[in-house]
Enzyme design. Structure first.
Site, PDB file in Angstrom:
ATOM      1  N   LYS A   1      -4.004 -27.748 -61.630  1.00 13.38           N
ATOM      2  CA  LYS A   1      -2.949 -28.138 -62.569  1.00 13.38           C
ATOM      3  C   LYS A   1      -2.795 -27.088 -63.678  1.00 13.38           C
ATOM      4  CE  LYS A   1      -2.943 -32.492 -63.898  1.00 13.38           C
ATOM      5  NZ  LYS A   1      -1.945 -33.547 -63.937  1.00 13.38           N
TER       6      LYS A   1
ATOM      7  N   ARG B   1      -5.684 -34.386 -69.628  1.00 16.08           N
ATOM      8  CA  ARG B   1      -5.736 -34.660 -68.187  1.00 16.08           C
ATOM      9  C   ARG B   1      -6.770 -33.782 -67.493  1.00 16.08           C
ATOM     10  NH1 ARG B   1      -0.453 -36.874 -66.642  1.00 16.08           N
ATOM     11  NH2 ARG B   1       0.962 -36.518 -68.366  1.00 16.08           N
TER      12      ARG B   1
ATOM     13  N   GLY C   1      -5.828 -39.019 -58.731  1.00 16.56           N
ATOM     14  CA  GLY C   1      -6.266 -40.281 -59.328  1.00 16.56           C
ATOM     15  C   GLY C   1      -7.772 -40.478 -59.390  1.00 16.56           C
TER      16      GLY C   1
ATOM     17  N   MET D   1     -10.055 -38.694 -61.136  1.00 19.51           N
ATOM     18  CA  MET D   1     -10.668 -38.510 -62.454  1.00 19.51           C
ATOM     19  C   MET D   1      -9.744 -39.093 -63.516  1.00 19.51           C
ATOM     20  SD  MET D   1     -12.390 -34.830 -61.931  1.00 19.51           S
ATOM     21  CE  MET D   1     -10.900 -34.104 -61.351  1.00 19.51           C
TER      22      MET D   1
ATOM     23  N   ARG E   1       2.663 -28.436 -57.534  1.00 21.40           N
ATOM     24  CA  ARG E   1       1.583 -28.034 -56.627  1.00 21.40           C
ATOM     25  C   ARG E   1       2.145 -28.034 -55.217  1.00 21.40           C
ATOM     26  NH1 ARG E   1      -1.768 -33.517 -57.761  1.00 21.40           N
ATOM     27  NH2 ARG E   1      -0.140 -34.922 -57.146  1.00 21.40           N
TER      28      ARG E   1
ATOM     29  N   HIS F   1      -0.490 -44.466 -55.280  1.00 22.74           N
ATOM     30  CA  HIS F   1      -1.846 -44.073 -54.920  1.00 22.74           C
ATOM     31  C   HIS F   1      -2.102 -44.291 -53.434  1.00 22.74           C
ATOM     32  CE1 HIS F   1      -6.211 -44.854 -54.492  1.00 22.74           C
ATOM     33  NE2 HIS F   1      -6.290 -43.792 -55.256  1.00 22.74           N
TER      34      HIS F   1
ATOM     35  N   SER G   1     -22.854 -18.104 -21.853  1.00 23.70           N
ATOM     36  CA  SER G   1     -22.206 -19.137 -22.655  1.00 23.70           C
ATOM     37  C   SER G   1     -23.278 -19.867 -23.456  1.00 23.70           C
ATOM     38  CB  SER G   1     -21.465 -20.096 -21.726  1.00 23.70           C
ATOM     39  OG  SER G   1     -20.873 -21.102 -22.483  1.00 23.70           O
TER      40      SER G   1
ATOM     41  N   CYS H   1     -19.960 -22.974 -25.635  1.00 20.14           N
ATOM     42  CA  CYS H   1     -19.431 -24.193 -25.026  1.00 20.14           C
ATOM     43  C   CYS H   1     -20.070 -25.478 -25.545  1.00 20.14           C
ATOM     44  CB  CYS H   1     -19.513 -24.127 -23.509  1.00 20.14           C
ATOM     45  SG  CYS H   1     -21.194 -24.204 -22.912  1.00 20.14           S
TER      46      CYS H   1
ATOM     47  N   TYR I   1     -14.672 -16.166 -26.181  1.00 23.17           N
ATOM     48  CA  TYR I   1     -14.010 -17.467 -26.215  1.00 23.17           C
ATOM     49  C   TYR I   1     -14.907 -18.536 -26.815  1.00 23.17           C
ATOM     50  CZ  TYR I   1     -16.845 -18.825 -22.183  1.00 23.17           C
ATOM     51  OH  TYR I   1     -17.897 -19.136 -21.363  1.00 23.17           O
TER      52      TYR I   1
HETATM   53  C1  PEP Z   1     -25.020 -27.521 -24.604  1.00 21.84           C
HETATM   54  O1  PEP Z   1     -26.211 -27.737 -24.480  1.00 21.84           O
HETATM   55  O2  PEP Z   1     -24.512 -27.125 -25.664  1.00 21.84           O
HETATM   56  C2  PEP Z   1     -24.089 -27.769 -23.488  1.00 21.84           C
HETATM   57  C3  PEP Z   1     -22.829 -27.422 -23.573  1.00 21.84           C
HETATM   58  O3  PEP Z   1     -24.578 -28.401 -22.419  1.00 21.84           O
HETATM   59  P1  PEP Z   1     -24.810 -29.976 -22.351  1.00 21.84           P
HETATM   60  O4  PEP Z   1     -24.166 -30.572 -23.558  1.00 21.84           O
HETATM   61  O5  PEP Z   1     -24.182 -30.425 -21.096  1.00 21.84           O
HETATM   62  O6  PEP Z   1     -26.284 -30.069 -22.359  1.00 21.84           O
END
Ligand code: PEP
Ligand code: MG
Length: 868
Positions: free
Chosen positions: A21, A91, A100, A102, A335, A453, A760, A827, A847
């Protein structure tokens, strides 16, 4: 160190020091906009005050006094002056908006003398005494901790006695009388009078605002929005302008575009003869801003012009608070406006089309949470025809929910603990209700507008909300709603559509939200920028289809064990596990192979040559065994074993620590036939699918839970041999890689990398093994760890950057020593978590892979973190 800045000194970038503000008031002041004069006490002063736990520092007091003198000069008014008094608002305003949460005090500087001056100056004694009693009430509540009801009850009692219905029925004498009563409350509760000295009022108010940083609702809000407790709040002291000084005055809040849909054009609400708090608190239901266009057309035009200017300056949709005092417009705040997910997409797209933003900038205007909200469910249209409409209110926050109604934050919380879905119904919400709002699926209020609110907070949380539903008579005391002939009591079911503002009785089935066009456009822009790809953790055709629609560039983890749980399949799996010898394995494995081939065929066809990582069997075998006596009997009947023999085998397979036991690649060391079968199924299917289609599938076969180079070498060599046997000269490109899920694998990744084509990181297991926290049981205590600040976050939700993150970093460096070109991904669950992605994205990986509905938010996060 300077603790106080005049509005003419700061800039919009200084939000950490001056709060959002304060920084914006300073920016608007230098743009020459009509902002009432004032100054800001910095967040550093707040932090300093809270740390010392003493009264205000004398240096700070001096600075404040100096700025008050400046303000007196600028406004040609005097603090405590009996003829021309300076009145100010006090304020809060922290770096991140906490609507709202504070405290605020208005009309400060009024006392028994200045109130008279205000009365004669405005020739409006009624107004002056109304202002004074408001100050007494706010100051009592916020600064002195006197229960607000002590004051409210007096007002209600007095009105009843006089036979008044509304506050507007009160005359000057009535307010004068009430001011005396309120002063009596101070004496009674505090045994001292209300402070008459404006400077004393100011110092106490500043301290109270500082302290409000740590009140319960502010803490809850910060926890919810992941705002640090260490930031502190700034305090803005500003000359009062009065929207409640008559019908030439008013106050309002307006957005430069519609915050629900993103449509172009001013969208807002105002109230004549009212103070800002009346609108925000939802005490009176305001009128649409179009009304102002009719009553004060020139002023409306001026406001529209300021809105355009601010929007162009901030390059974003603005949420502007304004006050009109005797036909003069003042801007009290601007804002970047909070908005629904749908609006955020539309605004971002429109601003690019209007040439205000580049695509990359526009992506910064959307949050990962908004993407998630866009994917929120709506009621199934087929069900809606039959549903019974009870009432209509304002569509305050989109989405849909069914649940049991409750009327207080406490009962809402208790019901969720019992496992119920809750719709919180109140006349209006206030910041005290925050804990009930957090746990609710939907929120309904009978009063208040689109900027009340309830509306603002629900939109921020992505919870659906219908506000100002005046057809509902909500009785919070009796815990019931009366609406015509309908009566709903606590626990009864209602359905709420926050997109249309409709309330239905009973429960209605849901359907996934559908804003595909907007989503696709934004995801397309993200993909143009992104270098890091997003793959899906998916193996069923439905999940894969969803993942592709939501932007997946491949499959990063198809968990093949998920394919063994179907009714026919599990029985073959069990027979395989019960086999006495290799010969006994053959028949069930052959059947399983046929099932696997059906599944792989669907996967490869859907993926049309995009990367497909198939993980070989991972869990311990006992997970597939029967659990009930009946299942054991059935298995005995279908195999050549007796129930007793089956039980014996089950005992043999039982482990104390199955997740640390005979699973993953360790199974394949003992029973190579399982992976052999899986690999044959993968390769045979890929060959056939490639022959039938124009695309080329390059299967990526992934081995889980590798810890040693020797494991990897053994399994890889064996699988290569099996594959060559299957191919028998047929050409097929394939890859064999590994998951990195154990700390040892991270440390020795350079050696493992000599035998693997890709990697991975399975951060679920890696986190489990790094901390020694069971991923299945640690939920019991991790909450406490976070509460007690032993850990910043639950490391299974957000990557533990300091520990697991460093292991990943080390492993990536190690991998690149021996396998420079190898593909590397993530993953585990954190692969779909925006906070974790911001860290992972700094590493040289290719990835992240996550469950389908998390893909869009991941794509956006990556785009936002990509250097242009
Ligand atoms: C992991 O361990 O992060 C994984 C992707 O394999 P899972 O969750 O199947 O053990
Ligand atoms: Mg794992």
């Amino acid at each position: 160190m300077t603790f106080v800045y005049d509005f003419s000194e700061g800039t919009k970038e200084q939000t950490a020091l001056l709060g959002g503000k304060g920084a914006n008031l300073a920016e608007m002041t230098s743009l020459g906009l009509p902002v009432p004069n004032g100054f800001t006490i910095t967040t550093e002063a707040c932090i300093d005050y809270l740390a010392k736990e003493e009264e205000l520092d004398t240096v700070l007091k001096k600075e404040i006094q100096l700025h008050i003198s400046n303000l007196e000069q600028k406004t040609e008014k005097g603090f405590g002056n009996k003829n021309n008094p300076l009145l100010v608002s006090v304020r809060s305003g922290s770096k991140f908006s906490m609507p709202g949460m504070m405290d605020t005090i208005l009309n400060l500087g009024l006392n028994d003398e200045t109130v008279e001056a205000l009365a004669s100056k405005t020739s409006n004694g009624r107004f002056a005494y109304d202002c004074y009693r408001r100050l007494l009430q706010m100051f009592g509540d916020v600064v002195c901790g006197i229960d607000k009801n002590r004051f409210e009850d007096q007002l209600t009692f007095y009105k009843k006695k006089k036979g008044y219905l509304e506050d507007t029925d009160m005359t000057m004498e009535d307010w004068q009388y009430l001011v005396d009563v309120y002063k009596g409350v101070y004496q009674e509760v505090l045994h001292r009078p209300f402070p008459q000295d404006p400077i004393a009022q100011l110092f106490q108010a500043v301290e109270a605002v500082f302290r409000s940083w740590n009140n319960k609702r502010a803490r809850t809000y910060r926890r919810l929005h992941q705002i640090s407790d260490d930031l502190g709040t700034a305090v803005n002291i500003q000359e009062m302008v009065f929207g409640n000084s008559g019908f030439e005055s008013g106050t309002g809040v307006a957005f430069t575009r519609n915050p629900a849909t993103g449509e172009r054009g001013i969208f807002g609400e105002f109230l004549l003869n009212a103070q800002g708090e009346d609108v925000v608190a939802g005490i009176r239901t305001p009128q649409p801003i179009e009304g102002l266009k009719q009553t004060m057309p020139d002023l409306y035009k001026e406001f529209e012009g300021i809105g355009k200017r601010l929007e162009a300056h901030y390059k974003d949709m603005q949420d502007i608070e304004f006050t009109i005092e005797d036909q003069k417009l003042y801007i009290l705040q601007t804002r970047n406006g909070k908005r629904t997910a749908k609006a955020s997409f539309n605004i971002a797209i429109n601003l690019v089309e209007e040439g205000v933003l580049t695509k990359a900038e526009a992506l910064q205007r959307i949050t990962p949470l908004m993407i998630t909200q866009l994917l929120h469910p709506v009621f199934d249209p087929k069900e809606l025809d039959a549903a019974q409409v009870i009432a209509k209110g304002l569509p305050a926050s989109p989405g849909a929910a069914s649940g049991n109604v409750y009327f207080t934050a406490e009962s809402a919380k208790a019901a969720t603990l019992r496992g119920e879905k809750v719709i919180l119904v109140r006349q209006e919400t206030s910041p005290e209700d925050i804990e009930g709002m957090v746990v609710s699926e939907g929120i309904v209020t009978s009063r208040g507008g689109m900027t009340s609110h309830a509306a603002v907070v629900a939109r921020g949380m992505g919870v659906c909300c219908v506000a100002g539903c005046e057809a509902l008579q909500v009785d919070e005391f009796l815990e019931q709603i009366i609406c015509g002939e309908h009566v709903f009591k606590a626990g009864d079911t209602l359905s709420v559509d926050g997109t249309t503002g409709t309330i239905y009785s009973g429960v209605i089935a849901m359907k996934q939200g559908n804003e595909q066009e907007l989503l696709q456009k934004i995801l397309g822009w993200a993909k143009e920028i992104n270098q890091l790809k997003v793959y899906a953790n998916a193996e069923t055709p439905e999940d894969i289809k969803t993942a592709l629609v939501l932007g997946a560039d491949g499959i990063g983890l198809a968990r093949t064990e998920h394919m063994f749980f179907g009714e026919d399949r599990i029985s073959e799996m069990r027979k395989m596990i019960l086999a006495r010898d290799q010969r006994g394995l053959k028949a069930p494995l052959e059947k399983l192979k046929q099932y696997q081939k059906q599944d792989f065929r669907k996967i490869f066809q859907l993926m049309e040559g995009r990367p497909c990582t198939v993980r070989l069997l991972d869990p311990p075998l006992h997970e597939f065994l029967p659990r009930t006596g009946k299942e054991i009997e059935e298995l005995a009947a279908a195999s050549d074993r007796t129930p007793a023999q089956i039980r014996k085998r089950m005992n043999e397979l039982e482990e104390q620590n199955p997740m640390l036991g005979h699973r993953g690649c360790r199974l394949a060391v003992s029973i190579p036939e399982i992976y052999e079968m899986q690999v044959r199924a993968i390769i045979e299917t890929a060959v056939v699918v490639n022959q039938e289609n124009k695309f080329e599938t390059v299967p990526e076969i992934m081995i889980p839970l590798i810890s040693t180079e020797e494991e990897m070498a053994l399994l890889r060599n064996h699988l290569d041999k099996v594959i060559q046997e299957v191919l028998d000269g047929t050409q097929l490109e394939y890859k064999i890689g590994t998951m990195i899920e154990t700390p040892r694998a991270c440390l020795l990744a350079d050696r493992i990398a000599q035998h693997a084509d890709f990697f991975s990181f399975g951060t679920n297991d890696l986190t489990q093994l790094t901390f020694g926290f069971s991923r299945d049981d640690s939920g019991k205590f991790l909450g406490e760890y976070v509460d007690k600040k032993l850990l910043k976050d639950d490391p299974f939700q957000h990557l533990d950057e300091e520990g697991v993150g460093q292991l990943i970093k080390l492993a990536v460096t190690n991998i690149q020593k021996t396998a420079k070109q190898a593909k590397i991904g993530i993953c585990g669950e954190v692969g779909g978590d925006p906070q974790s992605i911001r860290f992972l994205q700094q590493l040289p990986i290719d990835y992240v892979s996550c469950s389908p509905y998390r893909i869009p938010a991941a794509l956006l996060t990556i785009a936002q973190g990509t250097k242009q």
